[in-house]
Design an enzyme around this catalytic site. Structure first.
Site, PDB file in Angstrom:
ATOM      1  N   ARG A 176       0.885  -1.172   0.000  1.00 11.20           N
ATOM      2  CA  ARG A 176       0.000   0.000   0.000  1.00 11.20           C
ATOM      3  C   ARG A 176       0.915   1.212   0.000  1.00 11.20           C
ATOM      4  NH1 ARG A 176      -5.406   1.201   3.407  1.00 11.20           N
ATOM      5  NH2 ARG A 176      -6.107  -0.133   1.696  1.00 11.20           N
ATOM      6  N   HIS A 193      -7.095   0.655  -6.681  1.00 10.92           N
ATOM      7  CA  HIS A 193      -7.317  -0.236  -5.529  1.00 10.92           C
ATOM      8  C   HIS A 193      -7.962  -1.525  -6.061  1.00 10.92           C
ATOM      9  CE1 HIS A 193      -7.594  -1.493  -1.506  1.00 10.92           C
ATOM     10  NE2 HIS A 193      -8.457  -0.632  -0.996  1.00 10.92           N
ATOM     11  N   ARG A 205     -13.296  -9.008   1.001  1.00 11.51           N
ATOM     12  CA  ARG A 205     -11.879  -8.727   0.725  1.00 11.51           C
ATOM     13  C   ARG A 205     -11.062 -10.005   0.957  1.00 11.51           C
ATOM     14  NH1 ARG A 205      -9.933  -3.523   1.079  1.00 11.51           N
ATOM     15  NH2 ARG A 205      -8.021  -4.505   0.342  1.00 11.51           N
ATOM     16  N   CYS A 208     -16.329   1.207   0.208  1.00 11.19           N
ATOM     17  CA  CYS A 208     -15.134   0.412   0.508  1.00 11.19           C
ATOM     18  C   CYS A 208     -14.755   0.471   1.980  1.00 11.19           C
ATOM     19  CB  CYS A 208     -13.968   0.903  -0.353  1.00 11.19           C
ATOM     20  SG  CYS A 208     -13.544   2.622  -0.058  1.00 11.19           S
ATOM     21  N   GLN A 215      -9.831  -4.198  -3.850  1.00 12.40           N
ATOM     22  CA  GLN A 215     -11.124  -3.701  -3.397  1.00 12.40           C
ATOM     23  C   GLN A 215     -12.192  -3.964  -4.464  1.00 12.40           C
ATOM     24  OE1 GLN A 215     -11.976  -1.961  -0.334  1.00 12.40           O
ATOM     25  NE2 GLN A 215     -13.954  -2.579  -1.162  1.00 12.40           N
ATOM     26  N   ASP A 246     -17.333   6.592  -1.868  1.00  9.44           N
ATOM     27  CA  ASP A 246     -16.115   6.506  -1.057  1.00  9.44           C
ATOM     28  C   ASP A 246     -15.947   7.865  -0.374  1.00  9.44           C
ATOM     29  OD1 ASP A 246     -13.645   5.800   0.027  1.00  9.44           O
ATOM     30  OD2 ASP A 246     -12.526   6.032  -1.841  1.00  9.44           O
TER      31      ASP A 246
HETATM   32  N1   CP Z   1     -11.160  -0.488   2.076  1.00 10.60           N
HETATM   33  C1   CP Z   1      -9.884  -0.566   2.531  1.00 10.60           C
HETATM   34  O1   CP Z   1      -8.919  -0.730   1.777  1.00 10.60           O
HETATM   35  O2   CP Z   1      -9.788  -0.462   3.877  1.00 10.60           O
HETATM   36  P1   CP Z   1      -8.443  -0.266   4.723  1.00 10.60           P
HETATM   37  O3   CP Z   1      -7.927   1.119   4.406  1.00 10.60           O
HETATM   38  O4   CP Z   1      -8.899  -0.395   6.149  1.00 10.60           O
HETATM   39  O5   CP Z   1      -7.452  -1.306   4.327  1.00 10.60           O
HETATM   40  N1  NVA Z   2      -9.976   6.516  -1.353  1.00  7.66           N
HETATM   41  C1  NVA Z   2      -9.606   6.085  -0.032  1.00  7.66           C
HETATM   42  C2  NVA Z   2      -9.779   4.612   0.108  1.00  7.66           C
HETATM   43  C3  NVA Z   2      -9.431   4.032   1.435  1.00  7.66           C
HETATM   44  C4  NVA Z   2      -9.579   2.553   1.506  1.00  7.66           C
HETATM   45  C5  NVA Z   2      -8.168   6.501   0.258  1.00  7.66           C
HETATM   46  O1  NVA Z   2      -7.322   6.406  -0.646  1.00  7.66           O
HETATM   47  O2  NVA Z   2      -7.893   6.945   1.371  1.00  7.66           O
END
Ligand code: CP
Ligand code: NVA
Length: 320
Positions: free
Chosen positions: A118, A145, A308, A280, A148, A240
């Site tokens: 990430r 993502h 997930r 998400c 997701q 989101d």
């Molecule tokens: N939706 C998602 O990726 O959640 P987290 O940021 O908790 O991993």
């Molecule tokens: N769009 C959000 C998704 C988190 C899972 C972010 O990037 O923070």
């Protein structure tokens, strides 16, 4: 339009050793296969069968940003598949104090069977994947993502029974989650509508690619600045957060820009009566979504979060 079909050795063999950086790098058949595989794995797990197909394998998980779902579902997924997962905060690695992505990719490949990352920058993840000889899986970047989106479509498939021809409306920020969701929907021949405020649009290059992909699969993609237009007749309504991780200093301006894009009872009244609401997570109740919607009878957000695990187990089982 491809169907979520029976196990296919040709597709499965083609997935071994592959990175998962963007769903644009996968064929529609491969995505259908992964969804079908995830669905089968979930049923097997519910029946008490958890074959240790990744016994002896280790997934390294690098995080530059916070996470609840991604971290835990990947770690549990590896355990359930008989392997191990190792959490690494990027700050604590030498990469956090300047070791090159080139060296990091080479070194991690000496120990690990796969890397989930990430990261702030999608470009950095691409560079890591280029230099790692083991598969690199994108656990969220500034652009995509993909894991997701696989869980999202698995949830729609479970609730609606099919994907092709269904209408999915995404309302809010044209962000990483939106990009992957619409590309996944296009792969599966869905009709996707994206409503964003001016200045926060879905990436125009990706929009063109998603439109082409959808057309090939009998679906469509349209973008608008009108949430009602997007949501009208939708089977799935998705949003989101308005402020993603790393954009915190823009939060006040974003609250103002997105104020007419909240998913609330008035907006979902334009969707199909049996529409499903997805997010998400994490969510901000009374910002991007009204409490009455996210905690209401049409919301599947916890089943979605649970998926997930199953979607990612399908990816891990096939690419590692
Ligand atoms: N939706 C998602 O990726 O959640 P987290 O940021 O908790 O991993
Ligand atoms: N769009 C959000 C998704 C988190 C899972 C972010 O990037 O923070």
């Amino acid at each position: 339009m491809v169907k979520c079909g029976v196990p296919n050795n040709e597709i499965s063999n083609g997935l071994k050793g592959r990175d998962l950086l963007s769903l644009l790098d996968y064929t529609s058949e491969e995505i259908a296969y992964l969804l079908d595989y995830a669905n089968n794995m979930k049923q097997e797990m519910l029946a008490g069968n958890m074959p240790p197909i990744l016994a002896g394998k280790t997934l390294g998980m690098i995080f530059e940003k916070h996470s609840t779902r991604t971290r835990i579902s990947f770690e549990v997924g590896m355990i359930q598949l008989g392997g191990h997962a190792m959490f690494m905060n990027a700050r604590d690695l030498q990469i956090g104090r300047g070791e090159s992505v080139y060296d990091t990719g080479h070194v991690l490949s000496e120990y690990l069977d796969g890397v989930m990352i990430r990261a702030n920058s999608h470009e950095m993840v691409k560079e890591l994947a280029e230099h790692a000889s083991v598969p690199v899986i994108n656990g969220l970047t500034d652009i995509f993502h993909p894991c997701q989106a696989l869980a999202d479509l698995l949830t729609v498939l479970e609730v609606k029974g099919s994907l092709a021809g269904k209408k999915i409306a995404y309302v809010g920020d044209g962000n990483n989650v939106a990009h992957s969701l619409i590309i996944a929907a296009a792969h599966m021949g869905m009709h996707a509508a994206v409503a964003t405020p001016e200045g926060f649009e879905y990436n125009s290059e990706l929009l063109e690619k998603a439109k082409e992909l959808a057309a090939k699969n009998g679906g469509s993609v349209m973008a608008t600045t009108n949430p009602v237009e997007a949501v009208t007749g939708a089977d799935v309504v998705y949003t989101d957060v308005w402020t993603s991780m790393g954009q915190e200093e823009e939060a006040a301006a974003r609250l103002e820009a997105f104020k007419d894009f909240q998913i609330n009872d008035a907006l979902v009244a334009h969707a199909k009566e049996d529409y499903m609401f997805l997010h998400c997570l994490p969510a901000h109740r009374e910002e991007e979504v009204a409490t009455s919607v996210i905690d209401g009878p049409n919301s599947y957000v916890f089943q979605q979060a649970g998926n997930r695990l199953h979607a990612q187990k399908a990816v891990l089982a096939n690419v590692l």
